[in-house]
Structure formats: C-alpha cells, structure tokens
Design an enzyme around this catalytic site. Structure first.
Site, PDB file in Angstrom:
ATOM      1  N   THR A 175       0.815  -1.213   0.000  1.00 36.82           N
ATOM      2  CA  THR A 175       0.000   0.000   0.000  1.00 36.82           C
ATOM      3  C   THR A 175       0.850   1.265   0.000  1.00 36.82           C
ATOM      4  O   THR A 175       1.955   1.279   0.567  1.00 36.82           O
ATOM      5  CB  THR A 175      -0.895   0.009   1.264  1.00 36.82           C
TER       6      THR A 175
ATOM      7  N   TYR B 154      -1.983   0.052  10.167  1.00 28.38           N
ATOM      8  CA  TYR B 154      -2.246  -0.597   8.874  1.00 28.38           C
ATOM      9  C   TYR B 154      -0.997  -0.546   7.983  1.00 28.38           C
ATOM     10  O   TYR B 154      -0.520  -1.566   7.499  1.00 28.38           O
ATOM     11  CB  TYR B 154      -3.432   0.083   8.170  1.00 28.38           C
TER      12      TYR B 154
END
Ligand code: UDP
Length: 330
Positions: free
Chosen positions: A117, A141
C-alpha cells in the site's frame, strides 16, 4: 500451474480472479468471507472458505492443488480501525502472512505477489513518490503491511522464493464488463461514498478538510482503476515466471485528483447534484500522494488502459446499481 488467490472473494481479489480465468489460468481462492462475497467468485474458480493463517489448511491446499504461485490480497484494510485495534491488524496482516509464507517456503512455492500500500510512505516529502522514498507509515495498517515487505525481502534471500510487492494507491471503479465491483456494505472510500450519495443511498456526504496545502484545499489522490491494478498483478506473475528478479512497485497513474474534483465528476457523470458538507480533516490523511509509476512500466511492461476518471466513476455507478438491484430482488 494453479494460482492461489487469498482474498479472492473481495474487491480487488475478485477482479484478479477474473483476469486469471480470462487468461486461462487454474485458480483456487482462499477467503474467510469476512468481507468478501461468495457470489463474487465465479464457478470456474475453486473457493475454499478459511483463513490464510491456518497453516494445516494452507499446507494441505498448496500440496493437494499443486499451487505454484500465490497472490495474497486477504487483509484488514481500514486505517482508523487499525488505530483502534493494532494487535488485530498485526495478527491478521503480519503474523498470518508469516504463516502463509512459512507454508509457501515449505511447499516449494516460488512466486509470491503481495498487496502492499501507499500507506507505507506516510506523508511523502516529494510527489510523485518513488519506491525509493523513505518509508514512514503513520498507521498500524501501513506498518502491518511494511513488515510483510521486509519479511518477503528476507525470505527471498534465504529461500529463493521470488516476489513482487505492489504498493496500491487509491483503487476505484469496477469490472468494465460489470461482473464484479466494490461490494463491501461499509465502504468508506471516496468514490463509493459519492456514488452512493448520487444514488440517494445517503442523504449527503462530507469532504474531510479543505484547508490542505493543495490547489483547491482538498486532498489529492491517485485513483487507479481496479482492472488496471489486476493487470499489474498479471504482469508481475509473468515477470516472475520469466525468471525476473524480486521487485517492489507503485501502482498508480502518476496524476492526482482532488476530493472536490472527484465529487464534481460524480455529479457530472450521474447528473445528480447531491448535498456535500465540508467537515474537518480526518486523522491520518496525507495532503497529497501521487505514484511515480516508471518502475511498473519499465520492469513489468505494465501500462494503464483505464486511466480516465469519468470511466472509473461510470463503472462505480453501474456496479452500485447492480448491488441495489440484487438487494431489491432478494
Ligand atoms: N474523503 C472525503 N469524504 C469521504 C471519504 C473520503 O472527503 O466520505 C477523502 C479522504 O479524507 C481522503 C480522500 O477522500 O482525502 C480519499 O480517501 P479514501 O478513504 O477514499 O482513501 P485513502 O486515501 O484514505 O486510502
């Protein structure tokens, strides 16, 4: 040559499964259906309902199905949730990925593609951001994903497994043929939210901050169409199969749209002037993040074919209407 797709019943995973099947590949999906939908997995793919961190299950399926490559999508992906439940994120995204990798090494799987990501960059100092930029994730995350990138580096060095880690920017749109799309009932992503507002599924929507140091004050993001992203994975698989080196690549279009521009586009494409409220900033949002994509183009031979915000919005609208029709029929 079977490919295992973890999270293949989810948003990006289900587009990947279609891409693989369209290319004539044999596909096994492993998904615990926590956010994925059984209906998103076409009958030509085998669906196994379970956790990718379940070592006995994964060991058995790698050997019994003759899996030669793993494309690993399954993950928890909501940044604010990761702040509230970091250990849940480290367990699922990091510790379970370690289990999956251990099974892959043990069973001799040589090719691994990982969903990373743009959140590994945090707030980048330069845009477009290149893969060599410093990695300063600001959320559990982002950290949970970055740790898997590091594991992959070490595992590939020690065990000869080769990998491609793809750092996704803002994934949006749906299958151009209308077969799948973003189906999560609690999606928080901008285009999905705006499309729902246009369809009257919510009375209004919010813009989280118009005081950023950007041209119109709202955040800039790089929206990549989901089939183009799946095609980058296909290119990565072909790269590994051809003996290519392990790689980490950004996946984006190298151009940013502001939140206000996206909302304007949804209004124009839908023809609905829905209510938009300006709110304060959302915690953890970088002002601007745009992908440098030269590496994916050069090393994977990838090039976008759906780089068009209006097209992306049209696809998202069409898919949301499909979901509404399904709901009405059930
Ligand atoms: N955003 C917004 N309203 C919404 C959802 C998102 O203003 O209802 C903004 C968000 O603050 C960010 C951008 O849209 O600046 C993209 O957010 P999204 O959640 O789609 O993706 P992220 O960039 O967080 O991965």
């Amino acid at each position: 040559m079977t490919v295992l797709v973890t999270g293949g019943a989810g948003y990006i995973g289900s587009h990947m499964v279609l891409e693989l099947l369209d290319a004539g590949e044999k596909v096994v999906v492993l998904d615990n259906l926590s956010t994925g939908r059984r209906a998103s997995v076409p009958p030509q793919a085998e669906l196994i309902v379970g956790d990718f961190g379940d070592e006995p299950l994964v060991r058995d399926l790698l050997s019994s199905r003759g899996v030669k490559a793993i494309i690993h999508f399954a993950a928890k992906i909501i940044v604010p949730e990761s702040v509230a439940d970091p250990l849940g994120y480290y367990l699922n995204n990091t510790a379970s990925a370690r289990s999956l990798l251990a099974c892959a090494v043990e069973q001799g799987v040589k090719h691994f593609i990982f969903s990373s990501t743009a959140a590994v960059y945090g707030e980048p100092e330069m845009n477009p951001v290149t893969e060599g930029e410093s990695l300063k994730p600001v959320s559990p995350y982002g950290r949970s994903k970055l740790m898997v990138e590091w594991m992959l580096e070490d595992v590939s060095r020690a065990h000869g497994l080769r990998y491609v880690a793809l750092r996704y920017f803002n994934v949006a749109g749906a299958d151009p043929k209308g077969r799948t799309g973003q189906s999560s009932p609690n999606a928080t992503h901008l285009i999905k939210v705006a499309v729902q507002a246009a369809l009257g599924m919510r009375p209004s929507m919010e813009v989280f901050g118009v005081d950023y140091p950007t041209p119109d004050g709202s955040c800039l993001r790089d929206y990549i169409q989901v089939t183009d992203l799946a095609r980058a994975h296909m290119a990565a698989l072909n790269h590994l199969r051809a003996g290519g080196e392990s790689l980490t690549c950004n996946c984006g279009y190298k151009r940013g749209y502001s939140v206000l521009e996206v909302i304007e586009t949804v209004k124009r494409v839908s023809g609905v002037d829905f209510d938009v409220k300006i709110s304060g900033r959302r915690a953890g949002d970088p002002a601007a993040i745009v992908a440098a994509n030269e590496r994916a183009r050069e090393k994977l031979g990838w090039a976008p074919i759906h780089d068009n915000l209006e097209e992306i919005v049209r696809q998202a609208l069409a898919w949301e209407k499909t979901l509404l029709a399904e709901k009405a029929a059930s």
